[in-house]
Design a protein around this motif. Structure first.
Motif, PDB file in Angstrom:
ATOM      1  N   UNK A 213      -4.999 -25.791  16.333  1.00 25.37           N
ATOM      2  CA  UNK A 213      -6.288 -26.046  16.791  1.00 25.37           C
ATOM      3  C   UNK A 213      -6.551 -25.419  18.100  1.00 25.37           C
ATOM      4  N   UNK A 214      -5.649 -25.267  19.057  1.00 24.94           N
ATOM      5  CA  UNK A 214      -6.181 -24.758  20.130  1.00 24.94           C
ATOM      6  C   UNK A 214      -6.581 -23.383  20.198  1.00 24.94           C
ATOM      7  N   UNK A 215      -5.739 -22.681  19.219  1.00 28.02           N
ATOM      8  CA  UNK A 215      -6.260 -21.135  18.729  1.00 28.02           C
ATOM      9  C   UNK A 215      -7.470 -21.178  18.072  1.00 28.02           C
ATOM     10  N   UNK A 216      -7.756 -22.265  17.302  1.00 21.98           N
ATOM     11  CA  UNK A 216      -9.003 -22.149  16.485  1.00 21.98           C
ATOM     12  C   UNK A 216     -10.204 -22.452  17.448  1.00 21.98           C
ATOM     13  N   UNK A 217      -9.740 -23.345  18.492  1.00 20.96           N
ATOM     14  CA  UNK A 217     -10.949 -23.494  19.634  1.00 20.96           C
ATOM     15  C   UNK A 217     -11.136 -22.020  20.278  1.00 20.96           C
ATOM     16  N   UNK A 218     -10.296 -21.469  20.893  1.00 20.18           N
ATOM     17  CA  UNK A 218     -10.392 -20.077  21.442  1.00 20.18           C
ATOM     18  C   UNK A 218     -11.327 -19.067  20.536  1.00 20.18           C
ATOM     19  N   UNK A 219     -10.815 -19.130  19.188  1.00 20.29           N
ATOM     20  CA  UNK A 219     -11.439 -18.404  18.306  1.00 20.29           C
ATOM     21  C   UNK A 219     -13.102 -18.630  18.198  1.00 20.29           C
ATOM     22  N   UNK A 220     -13.442 -19.594  18.158  1.00 19.21           N
ATOM     23  CA  UNK A 220     -14.669 -20.132  17.987  1.00 19.21           C
ATOM     24  C   UNK A 220     -15.636 -19.826  19.510  1.00 19.21           C
ATOM     25  N   UNK A 221     -14.834 -20.100  20.575  1.00 22.74           N
ATOM     26  CA  UNK A 221     -15.278 -19.800  21.816  1.00 22.74           C
ATOM     27  C   UNK A 221     -15.562 -18.296  22.170  1.00 22.74           C
ATOM     28  N   UNK A 222     -15.052 -17.357  21.055  1.00 22.76           N
ATOM     29  CA  UNK A 222     -14.885 -16.105  21.638  1.00 22.76           C
ATOM     30  C   UNK A 222     -16.098 -15.470  20.754  1.00 22.76           C
ATOM     31  N   UNK A 223     -16.828 -16.092  20.118  1.00 23.28           N
ATOM     32  CA  UNK A 223     -18.232 -15.366  19.468  1.00 23.28           C
ATOM     33  C   UNK A 223     -19.285 -15.782  20.454  1.00 23.28           C
ATOM     34  N   UNK A 224     -18.971 -14.916  21.716  1.00 22.40           N
ATOM     35  CA  UNK A 224     -19.985 -14.803  22.572  1.00 22.40           C
ATOM     36  C   UNK A 224     -19.994 -13.546  23.227  1.00 22.40           C
ATOM     37  N   UNK A 225     -21.303 -13.040  23.892  1.00 21.96           N
ATOM     38  CA  UNK A 225     -21.343 -11.754  24.465  1.00 21.96           C
ATOM     39  C   UNK A 225     -20.217 -11.794  25.738  1.00 21.96           C
ATOM     40  N   UNK A 226     -20.100 -12.874  26.657  1.00 24.22           N
ATOM     41  CA  UNK A 226     -19.047 -12.919  27.749  1.00 24.22           C
ATOM     42  C   UNK A 226     -18.231 -13.876  27.376  1.00 24.22           C
ATOM     43  N   UNK A 227     -17.119 -13.882  27.461  1.00 18.23           N
ATOM     44  CA  UNK A 227     -16.102 -14.688  26.987  1.00 18.23           C
ATOM     45  C   UNK A 227     -15.971 -15.856  27.918  1.00 18.23           C
ATOM     46  N   UNK A 228     -15.881 -17.157  27.844  1.00 16.73           N
ATOM     47  CA  UNK A 228     -16.010 -18.457  28.525  1.00 16.73           C
ATOM     48  C   UNK A 228     -14.988 -18.420  29.695  1.00 16.73           C
ATOM     49  N   UNK A 229     -14.071 -17.672  29.613  1.00 16.73           N
ATOM     50  CA  UNK A 229     -12.732 -17.674  30.586  1.00 16.73           C
ATOM     51  C   UNK A 229     -12.807 -16.514  31.376  1.00 16.73           C
ATOM     52  N   UNK A 230     -14.007 -16.038  31.721  1.00 20.06           N
ATOM     53  CA  UNK A 230     -13.812 -14.723  32.472  1.00 20.06           C
ATOM     54  C   UNK A 230     -14.748 -15.080  33.900  1.00 20.06           C
TER      55      UNK A 230
END
Length: 662
Positions: A213-230
Motif C-alpha cells: 500500500x505504501x508502494x501504491x501511494x508512491x506510484x500514484x504520487x509519481x504521476x506528476x511533472x515534479x515528484x513530490x519528494x524532491x
C-alpha cells in the motif's frame, strides 16, 4: 481379459447404468470398470491363488482392502474383490464414512492442475522473489562482509535452503494435499503444523500488503511533472529539510533531513502523529484506499484457483526482471556508481569468523526461498504426478538466489551515486535498512535522475508486482489447506471462502494503517513470523525424515520421478537441515533483536507482546498433539503408535487408475 471390480454382496441388484450403495459404500457400475491393456501402464498379475496381492509395474503392490464403516468408525465384513479368473488382479479401495469418506471420494476425482508447466514455475519464482530480495539481501550482504558473505550464503543454500525447498515440493506433488490434510498421509499427530502455518500466513498478510500500500501511494504520487519528494516547499516539510540536489550551494549538516525522508515519514506514514505502539493514532484514509484496491486485485486474481493466478503471474513474475534490467543499466551509468559496487562486494574475510554472519546467511536463504508457509505444498499439489519437481527445485531456487545477487548491483550503484552527490562515504548513505532503503534512499536517487517520473513509475510498479505474486502465494497456501481439509463445506464455494479470507486479512491490517502502523509492521515482521516459521519447518523436517521415514519418502520420490534421491539429499533431510534450522532458531531466541524504527525505541513490553504473537501460531502444534492422543482409543502406547501412523492412503495415478500407496 477385462475383469470388472464388483462386490461379493448382490451387486447384481443394482439397476443398469446406476451406482449403488451398500453398507454406506459407493459401488461404481461394472460397466465403467477398468480396462487393462498392454501398454506402458500394464498390470502384471502374480501367479498364485485367488486373493493374493498382484504386483504392479510401478513398484506398488495391489492389495486387498476392506474398510467400510458402520457409523462408529468400526470395520464391517465387506470386501471388494475381482471375479474368478485364470489370474486375478485386485486393487486397493479406501472407504470411510461421514465427512472423511466424502473427502476421500472427492480426492478420487481429478484435482485441478496447472494449465502449463511454466505457470507453476513462474508462480513459485514469483512467490520466492519478493520485496526482501530487493532490499534485505543487499543490506545483509554489505553488513556482513560484502563479497565474503557469499561463501556462508552459498553453503547455507546448498545444505539447508535448497533441500528443504525440494522436500516441500516433493511432499506436495506426491500427496496432492494442502498444509493441513497432508498430515493424515504422513504423520497425523503433527497435523497442528498445518493450522500453525495458516495462522502465520494470516499474520504475514496483515502487514506485508501494507508495505505494498505504501508502494501504491508512491506510484500514484509519481504521476506528476515534479515528484513530490524532491523539494522542501511542501506542507509536510520542516525547517530541517535540506535538498542537497538543488542548484544552490547547500551544505549537509547533522540535523539535515532529506525531502524524500520527510515525504515518507510525514506524508505517507505520518508517524509524527503517533507516540509509539501505546498510542497509534488514527487510521490513514489514503493508505486504507490503497490497501483496499490491492486486496481487490488479489481477490480477482486467485478467486478461481491456479487456472487464473497461473496466468496473472505471467505479468507479475516477469515484469520485475525487465525493470531490474533497466534500472541496472541506468544505475551503472550514474557518476559514482563504482563506489557503491566496491562497497557492496569488497570482501571482509574477518567477518567469516563471526557467528552472526552465518546466522544471517542461514536466515536470509531460508526466508528468501520460503519453505514453511504452506505455499510450496499447495502449488506442487496442483502438479501432474510425474512432474520433475527435482529439476523445478534447482531451477527456481537458483533463479531466486541470482536475483538477490543482481538486485544488490541495482541498489548499490544508486547508493554510490548518492554518496558522490552528498560527498560522503557509502556507509553513511547505506545506513537505512528495510523498506526505508527503498522508500527513502532509492526514491530520492530516482527523483534526481533525468526522466525521474518515468523511473519512479516503473520502480514502484515493480515493487507492487514483486509483492502481489507473493501475496497470491501466501493466501493460496491457506485456501488450499482449508479446502482440502473441509471439502464437504468449501469445495463448491471457493469464491465465497476467498472473499471471506480477503476481508479478514483487510480487517486484520487496519492496525498497520494507523499513523503508528509502521511500528506495528516492524513488530510483526520480527516476531510474528521469524521464530514461528523456523519452528514449524524444523518440526516438519523431523516429522518427514524421522517419523514418516526417509526411506519411505525417497520411495515416494522414486515413484514420481523414476530415481531415488542420493545420499547427499538423505543426509541433508535427516540431519543437516534440521540442525541448520535449530541453529538459526536458537540463535534468534538467545539474542532477540532490539527493535528501533526512526527515533522510536521499542519498550520491553513490546518484546513480550511479540513473543506472544509468535507463540499464538505454534501453540497449535502441542494442542493438537494432546487432542489427538485424547480422542484416539487404546492404551497410551497404542494411541502414540496410531497417531504417528499414516491413517489415509495416497492415491497413485496409474494410467486411468488410481492406486493406493499403503
Amino acid at each position: 481379459e477385462t475383469e470388472p471390480l464388483t462386490y461379493k454382496k448382490d451387486v447384481s441388484d443394482c439397476n443398469e447404468g446406476d451406482d449403488c450403495k451398500e453398507n454406506r459404500l459407493l459401488v461404481r457400475n461394472p460397466k465403467s470398470a477398468l480396462r487393462l491393456v498392454e501398454d506402458g501402464n500394464k498390470v502384471h498379475p502374480s501367479q498364485g491363488a485367488k486373493g493374493e496381492a498382484a504386483q504392479i509395474s510401478n513398484g506398488y503392490s495391489g492389495v486387498q482392502s476392506s474398510v467400510p464403516c458402520n457409523g462408529m468408525g468400526e470395520v464391517e465384513d465387506a470386501q471388494c474383490t475381482a471375479p474368478a479368473a485364470t489370474t486375478t488382479t485386485t486393487t486397493t479401495t479406501s472407504t470411510t464414512c461421514g465427512a472423511e469418506g466424502q473427502q476421500q471420494l472427492m480426492e478420487l476425482e481429478d484435482r485441478e492442475t496447472w494449465s502449463k508447466k511454466i505457470d507453476f514455475l513462474l508462480s513459485v519464482i514469483g512467490y520466492a522473489v519478493d520485496l526482501g530480495n530487493v532490499w534485505r539481501f543487499p543490506y545483509i550482504c554489505y553488513q556482513n562482509g560484502g563479497g565474503a558473505f557469499l561463501i556462508p550464503y552459498t553453503i547455507m543454500a546448498i545444505f539447508g535452503g535448497i533441500p528443504l525447498f525440494y522436500m516441500e515440493l516433493a511432499l506436495g506433488q506426491y500427496h496432492r494435499n494442502g498444509c493441513i490434510s497432508i498430515w493424515r498421509k504422513i504423520c497425523p499427530i503433527f497435523k497442528g503444523i498445518g493450522f500453525a502455518i495458516c495462522i502465520i500466513d494470516l499474520y504475514v498478510a496483515s502487514y506485508y500488503n501494507t508495505i505494498m500500500a505504501w508502494a501504491f501511494y508512491y506510484l500514484v504520487s509519481s504521476f506528476t511533472a515534479e515528484l513530490p519528494w524532491t523539494s522542501c516547499t511542501n506542507a509536510w516539510n520542516t525547517g530541517n529539510c535540506t535538498n542537497y540536489f538543488s542548484k544552490d550551494n547547500v551544505s549537509w549538516s547533522l540535523h539535515s533531513i532529506s525531502p524524500a525522508e520527510e515525504f515518507y515519514t510525514r506524508q505517507v506514514l505520518q508517524v509524527h502523529r503517533s507516540n509509539g505502539l501505546d498510542d497509534l493514532g488514527g487510521i490513514s484514509w489514503q493508505l486504507t484506499l490503497c490497501l483496499l484496491l490491492i486486496f481487490t486485485i488479489v481477490y480477482f486474481s486467485i478467486w478461481k484457483g491456479v487456472k487464473t493466478s497461473g496466468k496473472v503471474v505471467w505479468v507479475t513474475a516477469t515484469f520485475p526482471y525487465i525493470i531490474l534490467f533497466i534500472l541496472l543499466v541506468r544505475g551503472a551509468t550514474l557518476p559514482g556508481a563504482w563506489r557503491g559496487v566496491l562497497y557492496y562486494l569488497k570482501p571482509d574475510w574477518q567477518k567469516l569468523l563471526a557467528t552472526e554472519v552465518w546466522v544471517d546467511a542461514a536466515a536470509q536463504i531460508f526466508f528468501s526461498l520460503g519453505p514453511g508457509f504452506g505455499v510450496l505444498l499447495a502449488y506442487a499439489s496442483y502438479n501432474k504426478f510425474h512432474n520433475n519437481c527435482y529439476q523445478d527445485a534447482l531451477v527456481t531456487s537458483t533463479v531466486n538466489c541470482v536475483t538477490s545477487f543482481v538486485s544488490g548491483f541495482v541498489i548499490f550503484t544508486v547508493l554510490g551515486y548518492m554518496a558522490e552527490m552528498r560527498n560522503e562515504d557509502v556507509s553513511e548513505v547505506a545506513k537505512d535498512a528495510g523498506p526505508s532503503l527503498l522508500f527513502i534512499t532509492y526514491a530520492e536517487a530516482i527523483a534526481n535522475m533525468p526522466a525521474s517520473t518515468f523511473f519512479a513509475i516503473i520502480f514502484f510498479l515493480m515493487l507492487l508486482t514483486l509483492g502481489l505474486d507473493s501475496t497470491f502465494a501466501g493466501l493460496e497456501g491457506v485456501i488450499t489447506g482449508v479446502l482440502d481439509e473441509f471439502p464437504h463445506v468449501w469445495s463448491k464455494r471457493r469464491e465465497l471462502f476467498v472473499l471471506g479470507l480477503t476481508i479478514v486479512c483487510f480487517l486484520g491490517s487496519l492496525a498497520t494503517l494507523t499513523f503508528g502502523g509502521a511500528y506495528v509492521v516492524k513488530l510483526f515482521e520480527e516476531y510474528a513470523t521469524g521464530p514461528a516459521v523456523l519452528t514449524v519447518v524444523f518440526l516438519e523436517a523431523v516429522a518427514v525424515a524421522w517419523f514418516y521415514g526417509i526411506s519411505q519418502f525417497c520411495n515416494d520420490v522414486k515413484e514420481m520421478l523414476g530415481f531415488t534421491p542420493g545420499w547427499y539429499w538423505r543426509v541433508c533431510w535427516v540431519a543437516i537441515s534440521p540442525i541448520f534450522l535449530l541453529f538459526v532458531t536458537c540463535s534468534f531466541l538467545s539474542n532477540p533483536p532490539e527493535l528501533r524504527l526512526f527515533d522510536y525505541s521499542y519498550p520491553y513490553w513490546t518484546t513480550v507482546v511479540g513473543y506472544c504473537i509468535g507463540t499464538s501460531s505454534i501453540i497449535c502444534i502441542p494442542i493438537y498433539m494432546v487432542y489427538r492422543l485424547i480422542i484416539t482409543p487404546g492404551t497410551l502406547k497404542e494411541r502414540i503408535l496410531k497417531s504417528i501412523t499414516p491413517e489415509t492412503a495416497t492415491e497413485i495415478p496409474f494410467g486411468d487408475i488410481r492406486m493406493n500407496a499403503v
